[in-house]
Design a protein around this motif. Sequence first.
Motif, short mmCIF file in Angstrom:
data_model
loop_
_atom_site.label_atom_id
_atom_site.label_comp_id
_atom_site.label_asym_id
_atom_site.label_seq_id
_atom_site.Cartn_x
_atom_site.Cartn_y
_atom_site.Cartn_z
N GLN A 1 4.28 -14.25 8.36
CA GLN A 1 5.65 -13.71 8.34
C GLN A 1 5.76 -12.46 7.49
O GLN A 1 6.39 -11.50 7.86
CB GLN A 1 6.61 -14.75 7.74
CG GLN A 1 6.79 -16.01 8.55
CD GLN A 1 8.16 -16.62 8.24
OE1 GLN A 1 9.17 -16.18 8.74
NE2 GLN A 1 8.18 -17.64 7.41
N LEU A 2 5.19 -12.54 6.27
CA LEU A 2 5.41 -11.48 5.30
C LEU A 2 4.19 -10.59 5.21
O LEU A 2 3.06 -11.06 5.16
CB LEU A 2 5.72 -12.10 3.93
CG LEU A 2 7.02 -12.90 3.90
CD1 LEU A 2 7.10 -13.76 2.67
CD2 LEU A 2 8.21 -11.95 3.97
N TRP B 1 -6.82 -10.66 5.63
CA TRP B 1 -6.23 -9.33 5.74
C TRP B 1 -6.94 -8.59 6.87
O TRP B 1 -8.17 -8.50 6.86
CB TRP B 1 -6.42 -8.49 4.47
CG TRP B 1 -5.85 -8.96 3.17
CD1 TRP B 1 -6.52 -8.98 1.98
CD2 TRP B 1 -4.51 -9.38 2.87
NE1 TRP B 1 -5.69 -9.40 0.97
CE2 TRP B 1 -4.44 -9.66 1.49
CE3 TRP B 1 -3.35 -9.56 3.65
CZ2 TRP B 1 -3.28 -10.11 0.86
CZ3 TRP B 1 -2.19 -10.00 3.02
CH2 TRP B 1 -2.17 -10.27 1.65
N LYS B 2 -6.18 -8.06 7.79
CA LYS B 2 -6.81 -7.24 8.83
C LYS B 2 -6.73 -5.78 8.41
O LYS B 2 -5.66 -5.25 8.10
CB LYS B 2 -6.07 -7.43 10.16
CG LYS B 2 -6.64 -6.57 11.27
CD LYS B 2 -6.09 -6.98 12.63
CE LYS B 2 -6.79 -6.21 13.74
NZ LYS B 2 -5.99 -5.09 14.23
N VAL B 3 -7.91 -5.14 8.37
CA VAL B 3 -7.96 -3.71 8.07
C VAL B 3 -7.98 -2.98 9.41
O VAL B 3 -8.88 -3.20 10.22
CB VAL B 3 -9.21 -3.34 7.24
CG1 VAL B 3 -9.23 -1.85 6.95
CG2 VAL B 3 -9.25 -4.14 5.94
N ASN C 1 -1.26 -8.69 7.08
CA ASN C 1 -1.43 -10.13 6.92
C ASN C 1 -1.55 -10.76 8.31
O ASN C 1 -0.62 -10.66 9.11
CB ASN C 1 -0.21 -10.69 6.18
CG ASN C 1 -0.11 -12.20 6.27
OD1 ASN C 1 -1.12 -12.91 6.33
ND2 ASN C 1 1.12 -12.71 6.27
N VAL C 2 -2.69 -11.41 8.57
CA VAL C 2 -2.85 -12.08 9.87
C VAL C 2 -3.33 -13.51 9.66
O VAL C 2 -3.79 -13.87 8.58
CB VAL C 2 -3.86 -11.35 10.79
CG1 VAL C 2 -3.39 -9.95 11.13
CG2 VAL C 2 -5.26 -11.33 10.17
N ALA D 1 1.73 -10.47 10.77
CA ALA D 1 3.04 -10.20 10.18
C ALA D 1 3.54 -8.81 10.55
O ALA D 1 4.68 -8.47 10.27
CB ALA D 1 2.97 -10.35 8.66
N ALA D 2 2.67 -8.03 11.19
CA ALA D 2 3.06 -6.66 11.52
C ALA D 2 4.25 -6.65 12.46
O ALA D 2 4.29 -7.42 13.42
CB ALA D 2 1.89 -5.92 12.14
N GLY D 3 5.22 -5.81 12.16
CA GLY D 3 6.35 -5.63 13.06
C GLY D 3 7.39 -6.73 13.02
O GLY D 3 8.34 -6.71 13.78
#
Lengths: 443, 225
Positions: A186-187, A429-431, A439-440, B206-208
């Motif tokens: 979410q965040l 963390w997706k770079v 954040n994934v 969380a993107a978007g």
Amino acid sequence: MLGKLRRLSQGVSEIALEESERLPSAERRRFLRSGLFTAGGAMVGGALAGIAPKALAATQYPPEIPSWTRSLGPGVVADPYGVPSPFEKDVIRRNVPWLTADKVSSISFSPLQHLKGIITPNGLFFERHHAGRPEIDPQQHRLMIHGLVDRPIILSMEDLQRFPSVSQINFIECPANGGMEWRGAQLNSLQFLHGMVSCAEWTGVRLSTLLQEAGIQPKGKWLLAEGADGAAMTRSIPLEKALDDVIVAYAQNGEALRREQGYPIRLVVPGWEGNTHVKWLRRLEVGDKPWMQREETSKYTDLMPDGTAHGFTWVMEAKSVITSPCPEMPVRGKGICQIEGLAWSGRGKVRAVDVSVDGGKNWQQAQLREPVMSKSLTRFSLEWKWDGNPALLQSRVIDETGYVQPTLGQLKAARGTNSIYHKNAIQTWKVNADGSVVNVQLS
Amino acid sequence: MFSFLKSSRALPGICLGVALVSAPMTGVAEPAGHYGYGASATEEQIAAWDIDVRPDGMGLPEGSGSVDEGMQVYETYCSSCHGAFGEGMGRYPKLAGGDGSLAEDRPEKTVGSYWPYASTLWDYIHRAMPFFAPQSLTDDQVYALTAYVLNLNYIVESDFVANKETLPEVVMPNQDGFTWEDPRPVVSNERCMKDCKESVTVSDSAAGKNLTPSTTGPLDEGITE
């Protein structure tokens, strides 16, 4: 002492003279006459009045000589209690407005993305209040110890400071840290995802010292700790823990506790969920059974998928998170990148931290940065050569009991998605190719 | 007499005056502890601060209150936040409902559906509610409110009168829903280092989503007043 002062002021005069030496002669005379530089060597004000300032360059770095190198700053006690540079104004605690009905019973998060060590500065320690932050006069505050004890006592804050004191560095983490993410990502922020953990050096009196002073009766098995705030927050703590490593703290990082942290006294219950570290502590009662207070029944219990719940889940299990890069701190370009982060365990010391850059397929052991202390934040780092392709960064802590931080999938399989508390899963963390970090969650 | 003995034994002379002032004569005949600091707590002092109530009824005071009386007090002091039927206004907590929902996808944890002990209700209302004026209600009012909230949850009949005898007898629907021993660690991850899984799929991002307050600049005020 006086001589030393005079020598010091002479030193200042010399610098001032030297400065005047560099000025063109007319300006030099004005400077000396201006009284800025007085006989005693005291400098009044920071600016060299009357000297035409050189046109300010657009930049201050080489080859320019910065303006602050060519002028004087405010003197001592300009800030009798020091504050951060105005350039650090973004480094503040923040709240999630949609999370709670108001700010009185609410949470704020530490800006972990900006913190550079294991100690959280006192002004940035995360907050959790249930009835706001009381303004307590320490002269009027009392700690009462009663119940199954031989000698019920009332201690003033002065009394407390007469007991032998200890200092220990411990993290405090709210068990709801990360609790918004059980059902999905979410965040997009380290601060809001993991900022309900902070760490400080706590100084105070061992709870065992105080309980022995009161004399625990043989039937005593439990302790009730109660705050003096408008929530009169209470938790039951087994005496076994109370007598082990718990302290009644009056100082935090060398100064009196901040009001947000329970001024004038709070409980520090190393490794246990934040809510047990009762702030504004006013009362300790020894009893033979737990009290089943609202904060240990309605709240701070973990609901399982079958509808039953686990109570008294006090320990904060091992957790780690990469603090750089993170959504707030993107990767600054291809090449060598220092992956850095924090790890901690409520069961003792961090034994190792592993880092993955491919979403957990392969792992490398990171370096731990000293000091590595029990129930305290521990730093880790790993040098990574980023080739500019998207990457999935993770960290995984192993604590001294051999416990390995779980994946979110493992945690959800065991506990469902409704337990709110104790989400210590591996963070991904997706770079992205542009260096931004998101954040994934992985399936 | 006692406090004099205590201070003269334990304290250097310079502290004596302070100790004498701060340690009232209590008549409690217990010997001082090792340090002898502080004062004995009198029964009156303890009684005033010892507000906790246990499931077995320990700590419940004299007094009583009925469901009907509770309804009046509730409407005056509670319904603005918790709703007339305990349904909760805005983000203020629900106090009723949610029966049988605990194993559902969206469980509703309320006094009725979740709380294991009725004593906790008395204890909590007494120590912390109404939110803006904690510890302002009389014991009778707290009994009445406890009876009323229990009745809102169909746990007691409308003629129920709460007092220190009847309250510990109330059995909450979810009393046996808790394990009071920490089963953790329940998850055991392995410390695999190489080729730990075949593929990796991102399932959520969380993107978007636009839920994250700003982490630069001034505080994000959002919808909070």
